[in-house]
Motif scaffolding. Sequence first.
Motif, PDB file in Angstrom:
ATOM      1  N   LYS A   5      63.183  21.590 111.911  1.00  0.00           N
ATOM      2  CA  LYS A   5      62.830  20.218 112.240  1.00  0.00           C
ATOM      3  C   LYS A   5      61.607  20.230 113.144  1.00  0.00           C
ATOM      4  O   LYS A   5      61.612  20.800 114.229  1.00  0.00           O
ATOM      5  N   LYS A  10      60.058  15.392 110.738  1.00  0.00           N
ATOM      6  CA  LYS A  10      60.158  15.890 109.372  1.00  0.00           C
ATOM      7  C   LYS A  10      60.617  17.349 109.370  1.00  0.00           C
ATOM      8  O   LYS A  10      60.719  17.990 110.422  1.00  0.00           O
ATOM      9  N   HIS A  28      70.675  15.594 101.442  1.00  0.00           N
ATOM     10  CA  HIS A  28      70.342  14.173 101.242  1.00  0.00           C
ATOM     11  C   HIS A  28      70.515  13.407 102.547  1.00  0.00           C
ATOM     12  O   HIS A  28      69.646  12.611 102.945  1.00  0.00           O
ATOM     13  N   ASP A  29      71.638  13.650 103.238  1.00  0.00           N
ATOM     14  CA  ASP A  29      71.906  12.943 104.487  1.00  0.00           C
ATOM     15  C   ASP A  29      70.955  13.391 105.596  1.00  0.00           C
ATOM     16  O   ASP A  29      70.488  12.571 106.397  1.00  0.00           O
ATOM     17  N   THR A  31      67.899  14.654 105.347  1.00  0.00           N
ATOM     18  CA  THR A  31      66.465  14.419 105.111  1.00  0.00           C
ATOM     19  C   THR A  31      66.163  13.046 104.518  1.00  0.00           C
ATOM     20  O   THR A  31      65.073  12.834 103.988  1.00  0.00           O
ATOM     21  N   GLN A  32      67.127  12.126 104.616  1.00  0.00           N
ATOM     22  CA  GLN A  32      66.951  10.784 104.063  1.00  0.00           C
ATOM     23  C   GLN A  32      66.552  10.847 102.583  1.00  0.00           C
ATOM     24  O   GLN A  32      65.550  10.290 102.155  1.00  0.00           O
ATOM     25  N   GLY A  33      67.378  11.559 101.842  1.00  0.00           N
ATOM     26  CA  GLY A  33      67.156  11.665 100.402  1.00  0.00           C
ATOM     27  C   GLY A  33      65.941  12.499 100.029  1.00  0.00           C
ATOM     28  O   GLY A  33      65.410  12.364  98.926  1.00  0.00           O
ATOM     29  N   GLU A  35      63.078  12.422 101.729  1.00  0.00           N
ATOM     30  CA  GLU A  35      61.849  11.811 102.238  1.00  0.00           C
ATOM     31  C   GLU A  35      61.297  12.526 103.464  1.00  0.00           C
ATOM     32  O   GLU A  35      60.086  12.483 103.726  1.00  0.00           O
ATOM     33  N   LEU A  36      62.168  13.193 104.224  1.00  0.00           N
ATOM     34  CA  LEU A  36      61.725  13.881 105.440  1.00  0.00           C
ATOM     35  C   LEU A  36      61.363  15.345 105.188  1.00  0.00           C
ATOM     36  O   LEU A  36      61.037  16.056 106.136  1.00  0.00           O
TER      37      LEU A  36
END
Length: 233
Positions: A5, A10, A28-29, A31-33, A35-36
């Motif tokens: 991290k 990100k 998924h949880d 990295t916000q699906g 996106e991160l």
Amino acid sequence: MSFIKLSSGKFVLLSTVQLDAQAKREIHDLTQGGELIEAIIGTNPFHTLAFEQFYTLYPNAAYYGTPRHLRKFKEIPWAGCVTDPSVLSRWTPDLALELTQGGEFDDPQPESTNHFAGVVAIHVPSKTMIVDDCFRVSRNPGFIERGIFGRRDMEVSFHWSLYNDALYKTPGAVQTFYDWVIHLTKAYDFDNMSTAHGGILLGGAKTELLLGLEKAKDALKKMAVANGGDLVC
């Protein structure tokens, strides 16, 4: 596989592994699906089994690989190669990346055994070194490791291929490798080590790495002399 991290919030992912349904949900949880996920880095030429799956799941991340990754997976639009100094320094000061020195990194031979060289990562905020095959941690060593090699629990040593195919058979290769390990201990403030072989060492990693290098010194010197060189410590 490691998730780093960054101070931006990100993530940089080091290496890849095959994901089952639960792992996919966790990523998924986290990295916000996806996106991160800023970047995914191939840290060892031969850790290649899951890059195609990751690219299918996370096509918007930037992918960086070793020369062998770039040759092997031409369908992935690689953002760069880890041999490029600008890639190695891209995530400073959060993450430092170093290439193993003294051996072949582009096309290691024989492919079946010479997996030594790779990218060593240091996550600066947590003082953690992350390494694939060149360093290893002896976790609960068995009878052979304890009796023949004198391994202690949580001892840092080197992958066995160091003494076979890992380094160039040239007069200066052993010295180059030795000096690089010393450089790591002087250039970076790390206390923990996460390895692909043996597990995780929390606390004392730099001391253990130096002890491991000292323990290997006689064997390294013999290798250097056999190749027409020497080892000056």
